[in-house]
Design an enzyme around this catalytic site. Structure first.
Site, PDB file in Angstrom:
ATOM      1  N   GLU A 154       0.860  -1.277  -0.028  1.00 31.38           N
ATOM      2  CA  GLU A 154       0.063  -0.054  -0.110  1.00 31.38           C
ATOM      3  C   GLU A 154       0.894   1.281  -0.087  1.00 31.38           C
ATOM      4  O   GLU A 154       1.984   1.250   0.875  1.00 31.38           O
ATOM      5  CB  GLU A 154      -0.933   0.042   1.185  1.00 31.38           C
ATOM      6  CG  GLU A 154      -1.957   1.234   1.245  1.00 31.38           C
ATOM      7  CD  GLU A 154      -2.526   1.308   2.478  1.00 31.38           C
ATOM      8  OE1 GLU A 154      -2.995   2.340   3.085  1.00 31.38           O
ATOM      9  OE2 GLU A 154      -3.266   0.242   2.797  1.00 31.38           O
ATOM     10  N   ASP A 190       0.432   5.318   0.493  1.00 30.03           N
ATOM     11  CA  ASP A 190      -0.574   6.365   0.665  1.00 30.03           C
ATOM     12  C   ASP A 190       0.087   7.397  -0.015  1.00 30.03           C
ATOM     13  O   ASP A 190       0.958   8.109   0.607  1.00 30.03           O
ATOM     14  CB  ASP A 190      -0.798   6.517   2.393  1.00 30.03           C
ATOM     15  CG  ASP A 190      -1.451   5.363   2.997  1.00 30.03           C
ATOM     16  OD1 ASP A 190      -2.367   4.789   2.435  1.00 30.03           O
ATOM     17  OD2 ASP A 190      -1.235   5.113   4.106  1.00 30.03           O
ATOM     18  N   GLU A 206      -2.466  11.330   2.645  1.00 22.97           N
ATOM     19  CA  GLU A 206      -3.213  11.396   3.916  1.00 22.97           C
ATOM     20  C   GLU A 206      -3.649  12.851   4.436  1.00 22.97           C
ATOM     21  O   GLU A 206      -2.557  13.380   4.960  1.00 22.97           O
ATOM     22  CB  GLU A 206      -3.271  10.327   4.738  1.00 22.97           C
ATOM     23  CG  GLU A 206      -3.109   8.876   4.378  1.00 22.97           C
ATOM     24  CD  GLU A 206      -3.007   7.809   5.441  1.00 22.97           C
ATOM     25  OE1 GLU A 206      -3.755   6.923   5.324  1.00 22.97           O
ATOM     26  OE2 GLU A 206      -2.114   8.051   6.300  1.00 22.97           O
TER      27      GLU A 206
END
Length: 681
Positions: A297, A299, A302
């Site tokens: 994953e 990101d 965020e």
């Protein structure tokens, strides 16, 4: 390499800019990354201007994420060219991850896709469901209950089940009761069918009920009205067998994921405005890669979870089986943060990220804000789904409140590109062998082939006898570093694995090798071999080593797993290709990278032409070579001409500094604001 002229226009803080508005998304037939120059290939299949909700590109999620909130398709809407991903305070209990009284587990990484839902139960309002979304690949899940302190005797088990029937495995198992495990396979059925098991002899005062399924995306089982009653009695021993008892869920939120995946080495960009509610929610733009053995994953950003103006960048790894790290689990591999000079709730900003084989680079409004060397993590070689979502954060995860809801993140567009040129600055070669092709490699002896190892392709030399080599590249390459992953499978007596660089032929080359208890740096010129450096070094078969050689002019450095082990100064060979070699060994090679070593040019260099009233102090210790050049006159500029694929500019930020515009080949690229309340060199 193309001819590039760089012109830098220095503008004072007091200068008033003309309108610098965003180009409307509908006006851009083939958009380019904002502020990120290079040769790019636009990927329309995973890009969207959100003129409408395109179901061929996106799907919404409707699963539970925690005991306080769930994703709901109704919370993703598109209108007037904007996608809104919303969260609302909506007290409900129609979906829950784990039904009260039950437990769940999975042997693979991921959220165990077992939950309670109110979609067509056998009776009552709810039932248990096993299934997953298509982006997660193969999954398995067990929903189970341990029933203890029950009288010994004979029992009858009942459950109502329906199934899509496409699972690899699906069954109900009764165990720990004192006899042989009882297994009833679940078969395909569009309607609920009664699964009844009679004459269950309990001799241990306990029993375990397990509902298990292993399934690919789209497959499902529904279970309801689970019952266990001792023969001749009426007492129900199963807790919450009808799955009606679930936790209260306080929020419904939005999540959207791309149906198509993006391949290796890409740049992702989204223009986003944050959510009005703060604190408590997290608008996010992120990527996932999933296979049965691993989860990756990234990101990309965020928002609003670690501070209102803090942009949060994270890499996660999750494993269901041991890969390069021991054990199962989930890791926050790396994270970084950038304190933005704005409130993300007030306006749109462009959040971008380039994912390559060696680097992951995070951008804000076209300016790099964070970078991580991910060369050992193989993020760049994966395929990713793109996500836009609204997550619940503290303090609302602990104490729900309706204040500030509904709220939403706004997304103007998502755009994705692949590089049409080398994916990194100065990249001369990258080969991860995932295409199954060893074209371009010139082999000399041995047995070379591309094989699967650990879920990825590797370039293997499998002949344990004698010398074997394979070379690639240009004999004109000069200053570069070359890196390769090497895993020795077996060595004969004195066996080694080797990396060639500045290679012209077997009689003219540098090479470094590991094995036989040592690491060496050697050269061969006109057939004569000389040892330049060496030291003791233990090599174990079955262990991966990242071997790297840097040749910058006459300086040579050798690294193993990121640690410099050897160095030497030698000017015998100035150019050449690269190569892989073994002696009396079977070795797997992977992720070969060759990149030019950057040339650093000081501002005092004669190649920089200054036009206008410039100052050139040479007594600034905080600056490179103690020099810096500055100008306070509008429209004065400096030019630098070079051949290359990229350029970086370093300077000072301070309270007296202003803005400068960057042009390449007379094409405007971006404006950089060098103002800062404190001096930064």
């Amino acid at each position: 390499m193309k001819y590039i002229s760089l012109a830098i226009f220095l503008l004072t803080v007091l200068m008033v800019f003309a309108s610098f508005g965003w180009i409307s998304s509908t006006a851009m037939a083939t958009p380019t990354p904002y502020g990120i120059f290079g040769n790019w290939e636009f990927i329309p299949d995973v890009s969207d201007e959100f003129d409408s909700f395109d179901s061929s590109k996106w799907e919404t999620d409707n699963t539970s994420w925690s005991d306080k909130w769930t994703w709901d398709p109704a919370n993703v809407t598109v209108s007037n060219g904007i996608m809104k991903v919303a969260m609302e305070y909506n007290v409900h209990s129609n979906i829950d991850n784990v039904p009260n009284g039950w437990n769940e587990s999975s042997s693979r990484w991921g959220y165990p896709w077992s939950y309670v839902i109110d979609d067509a139960p056998n009776s009552g309002l709810k039932h248990l469901r096993h299934n997953s979304q298509d982006c997660y690949g193969l999954q398995d899940v067990s929903t189970y209950q341990d029933i203890n302190n029950i009288p010994n005797g004979t029992y009858t088990f009942k459950a109502y089940v329906r199934s899509s029937g496409g699972q690899n495995q699906a069954y109900i198992k009764l165990k720990n009761h004192g006899g042989t495990d009882i297994v009833r396979n679940i078969t395909s059925s569009a309607n609920y069918s009664l699964y009844q098991i009679d004459n269950i002899n309990v001799t241990t005062g306990k029993i375990n009920i397990t509902i298990f399924s292993e399934f690919d995306p789209g497959e499902w089982i529904d279970v309801d009205d689970v019952s266990l009653i001792k023969d001749g009695e009426s007492t129900e021993r199963v807790v919450n067998g009808n799955f009606e008892d679930t936790d209260t869920v306080y929020y419904k939120s939005g999540s959207v994921v791309s149906k198509n995946k993006v391949g290796t080495n890409a740049y992702y960009e989204a223009r986003i405005k944050g959510a009005s509610r703060y604190p408590g929610v997290c608008p996010a733009f992120w990527l996932t890669h999933y296979s049965p053995k691993e989860h990756r994953e990234i990101d990309l950003v965020e928002l609003q979870q670690h501070g209102l103006q803090t942009l949060w960048y994270v890499l996660h790894n999750g494993y269901s089986e041991t890969l390069s790290r021991p054990g199962d689990g989930w890791w926050n591999v790396w994270h970084d943060a950038y304190l933005a000079p704005f409130d993300p709730r007030n306006d749109y900003h462009i959040y971008g990220c380039e994912v390559t084989d060696t680097d992951i680079i995070f951008y804000l409004d076209g300016i790099e804000r964070a970078r991580v060397d991910a060369s050992s993590l193989t993020y760049g070689s994966k395929e990713y789904n793109i996500w836009l979502s609204m997550g619940l954060r503290n303090p609302l995860k602990g104490t729900p409140s309706s204040s500030g809801f509904p709220t939403h993140m706004s997304v103007d567009y998502v755009r994705v590109w692949k590089r049409a040129a080398p994916t990194h600055s100065g990249q001369l070669l990258h080969d991860d062998f995932e295409d199954g092709d060893d074209a371009g490699w010139s082999k000399n002896g041995g047995s070379w082939s591309i094989v699967q190892s650990g879920g990825t392709n590797v370039y293997k030399q499998s002949d344990n006898f004698g010398y074997a080599s394979s070379h690639r590249g240009s004999t004109s390459w000069d200053n570069y570093w070359v890196q390769v992953e090497m895993t020795p499978i077996s060595f004969g007596s004195g066996g080694v694995m080797s990396l060639d660089f500045r290679y012209t032929d077997q009689n003219n080359r540098y090479w470094t090798y590991l094995g036989d208890g040592n690491i060496y740096l050697k050269k061969k010129v006109a057939g004569t071999t000389t040892t330049l450096a060496s030291k003791a070094y233990t090599v174990n078969t079955g262990t991966k080593y990242i071997l790297r050689a840097e040749a910058d002019g006459s300086l040579i450095k050798i690294y193993v797993n990121g640690v410099q082990e050897l160095s030497a100064t030698d000017s015998s060979l100035s150019t050449g290709a690269v190569g892989l070699a073994t002696w009396l060994g079977t070795v797997e090679f992977d992720n070969v990278d060759v990149r030019e070593i950057e040339k650093k040019v000081d501002d005092s260099d004669a190649s920089i032409v200054y036009i206008g009233s410039w100052n050139h102090p040479n007594d600034i210790p905080a600056c490179y070579n103690n020099t810096i050049s500055s100008n306070a006159t509008n429209n004065d500029y400096a030019t630098f001409t070079f051949n290359g694929t990229s350029i970086s500019l370093y300077g000072r930020k301070s309270s007296w500094c202003g803005k400068m515009a960057i042009y390449i080949d007379d094409i405007y690229m971006q404006t950089i604001d060098t103002y800062s309340s404190s001096t930064q060199d």
